[in-house]
Write a protein that holds these residues in place. Structure first.
Motif, PDB file in Angstrom:
ATOM      1  N   VAL A  22      13.238   7.814  14.261  1.00 48.20           N
ATOM      2  CA  VAL A  22      11.998   7.455  13.576  1.00 48.20           C
ATOM      3  C   VAL A  22      11.108   6.693  14.541  1.00 48.20           C
ATOM      4  O   VAL A  22      11.560   5.811  15.273  1.00 48.20           O
ATOM      5  CB  VAL A  22      12.300   6.598  12.333  1.00 48.20           C
ATOM      6  CG1 VAL A  22      11.014   6.070  11.704  1.00 48.20           C
ATOM      7  CG2 VAL A  22      13.085   7.409  11.323  1.00 48.20           C
ATOM      8  N   ASN A  23       9.835   7.038  14.562  1.00 47.52           N
ATOM      9  CA  ASN A  23       8.862   6.333  15.380  1.00 47.52           C
ATOM     10  C   ASN A  23       8.649   4.948  14.757  1.00 47.52           C
ATOM     11  O   ASN A  23       8.199   4.856  13.619  1.00 47.52           O
ATOM     12  CB  ASN A  23       7.561   7.124  15.404  1.00 47.52           C
ATOM     13  CG  ASN A  23       6.481   6.481  16.230  1.00 47.52           C
ATOM     14  OD1 ASN A  23       6.530   5.299  16.544  1.00 47.52           O
ATOM     15  ND2 ASN A  23       5.489   7.266  16.569  1.00 47.52           N
ATOM     16  N   PRO A  24       8.984   3.868  15.473  1.00 46.13           N
ATOM     17  CA  PRO A  24       8.881   2.536  14.858  1.00 46.13           C
ATOM     18  C   PRO A  24       7.447   2.127  14.523  1.00 46.13           C
ATOM     19  O   PRO A  24       7.238   1.258  13.689  1.00 46.13           O
ATOM     20  CB  PRO A  24       9.497   1.610  15.904  1.00 46.13           C
ATOM     21  CG  PRO A  24       9.480   2.358  17.171  1.00 46.13           C
ATOM     22  CD  PRO A  24       9.502   3.810  16.830  1.00 46.13           C
ATOM     23  N   TRP A  25       6.450   2.727  15.149  1.00 46.86           N
ATOM     24  CA  TRP A  25       5.057   2.376  14.879  1.00 46.86           C
ATOM     25  C   TRP A  25       4.421   3.287  13.838  1.00 46.86           C
ATOM     26  O   TRP A  25       3.334   3.026  13.374  1.00 46.86           O
ATOM     27  CB  TRP A  25       4.246   2.390  16.173  1.00 46.86           C
ATOM     28  CG  TRP A  25       4.685   1.300  17.087  1.00 46.86           C
ATOM     29  CD1 TRP A  25       4.297  -0.010  17.048  1.00 46.86           C
ATOM     30  CD2 TRP A  25       5.618   1.400  18.149  1.00 46.86           C
ATOM     31  NE1 TRP A  25       4.935  -0.726  18.016  1.00 46.86           N
ATOM     32  CE2 TRP A  25       5.757   0.114  18.722  1.00 46.86           C
ATOM     33  CE3 TRP A  25       6.366   2.446  18.681  1.00 46.86           C
ATOM     34  CZ2 TRP A  25       6.602  -0.134  19.783  1.00 46.86           C
ATOM     35  CZ3 TRP A  25       7.202   2.188  19.742  1.00 46.86           C
ATOM     36  CH2 TRP A  25       7.310   0.908  20.283  1.00 46.86           C
ATOM     37  N   ASN A  26       5.091   4.394  13.510  1.00 47.33           N
ATOM     38  CA  ASN A  26       4.592   5.310  12.489  1.00 47.33           C
ATOM     39  C   ASN A  26       5.807   5.956  11.842  1.00 47.33           C
ATOM     40  O   ASN A  26       6.265   7.005  12.278  1.00 47.33           O
ATOM     41  CB  ASN A  26       3.666   6.357  13.118  1.00 47.33           C
ATOM     42  CG  ASN A  26       3.048   7.265  12.076  1.00 47.33           C
ATOM     43  OD1 ASN A  26       3.417   7.236  10.912  1.00 47.33           O
ATOM     44  ND2 ASN A  26       2.111   8.089  12.502  1.00 47.33           N
ATOM     45  N   VAL A  27       6.334   5.329  10.806  1.00 49.37           N
ATOM     46  CA  VAL A  27       7.615   5.730  10.235  1.00 49.37           C
ATOM     47  C   VAL A  27       7.593   7.103   9.565  1.00 49.37           C
ATOM     48  O   VAL A  27       8.644   7.635   9.230  1.00 49.37           O
ATOM     49  CB  VAL A  27       8.146   4.666   9.246  1.00 49.37           C
ATOM     50  CG1 VAL A  27       8.454   3.378   9.969  1.00 49.37           C
ATOM     51  CG2 VAL A  27       7.163   4.430   8.117  1.00 49.37           C
ATOM     52  N   LYS A  28       6.419   7.700   9.399  1.00 47.71           N
ATOM     53  CA  LYS A  28       6.359   9.050   8.840  1.00 47.71           C
ATOM     54  C   LYS A  28       6.617  10.114   9.901  1.00 47.71           C
ATOM     55  O   LYS A  28       6.784  11.282   9.581  1.00 47.71           O
ATOM     56  CB  LYS A  28       4.994   9.289   8.199  1.00 47.71           C
ATOM     57  CG  LYS A  28       4.773   8.439   6.960  1.00 47.71           C
ATOM     58  CD  LYS A  28       3.434   8.722   6.345  1.00 47.71           C
ATOM     59  CE  LYS A  28       3.230   7.840   5.126  1.00 47.71           C
ATOM     60  NZ  LYS A  28       1.918   8.050   4.524  1.00 47.71           N
ATOM     61  N   ASN A  29       6.637   9.722  11.164  1.00 45.15           N
ATOM     62  CA  ASN A  29       6.878  10.660  12.265  1.00 45.15           C
ATOM     63  C   ASN A  29       8.238  10.406  12.890  1.00 45.15           C
ATOM     64  O   ASN A  29       8.718   9.284  12.910  1.00 45.15           O
ATOM     65  CB  ASN A  29       5.804  10.520  13.345  1.00 45.15           C
ATOM     66  CG  ASN A  29       4.475  11.071  12.907  1.00 45.15           C
ATOM     67  OD1 ASN A  29       4.413  11.912  12.031  1.00 45.15           O
ATOM     68  ND2 ASN A  29       3.418  10.585  13.514  1.00 45.15           N
TER      69      ASN A  29
END
Length: 131
Positions: A22-29
């Protein structure tokens, strides 16, 4: 990646599920961290006109290397000013230095040396980013 424009010809090999975090700065990505056998197979077994790699990416160096070996043109688009945002959001200088070294190793340097074309939102950003 997209391997065919015709849905009836798609197979499970056309949309591989790459291991990701999970992208820690954009959890939807999610960000793929291991290119895997399917991506390697697709890059090696088919003819491609051009391969587009979106940065920041953890698999860009691998893709650029394989495409260079196969003489496939690579278009790299850079969407995040890592120099600015990493310095702004990373508190510890040691972590920042290590992170930027890894970004240079896995993204910036392979793009500078192996991409056919590098693009960014503005020419100033591109010149600053690609040095």
């Amino acid at each position: 990646f997209a391997t065919t424009q015709r849905p009836e010809l798609e197979t499970s090999w056309d949309h591989p599920r790459l291991p990701s975090v999970v992208n820690p700065w954009n959890v939807k990505n999610r960000m793929a961290y291991n290119s895997g056998a399917r991506l390697a197979w697709q890059l090696g077994s088919r003819q491609w006109d051009v391969v587009h790699v979106v940065f920041p990416s953890l698999i860009g160096a691998f893709v650029i290397a394989v495409c260079g070996w196969r003489r496939i043109p690579v278009y790299c688009s850079h969407h995040v000013d890592m120099d600015f945002y990493a310095a702004r959001y990373t508190r510890f200088k040691l972590v920042l230095s290590f992170g930027m070294f890894m970004y240079n190793l896995l993204a910036r340097w392979p793009c500078e040396r192996g991409a056919s074309v590098n693009a960014a939102p503005t020419l100033k950003f591109l010149h600053n980013h690609m040095r």
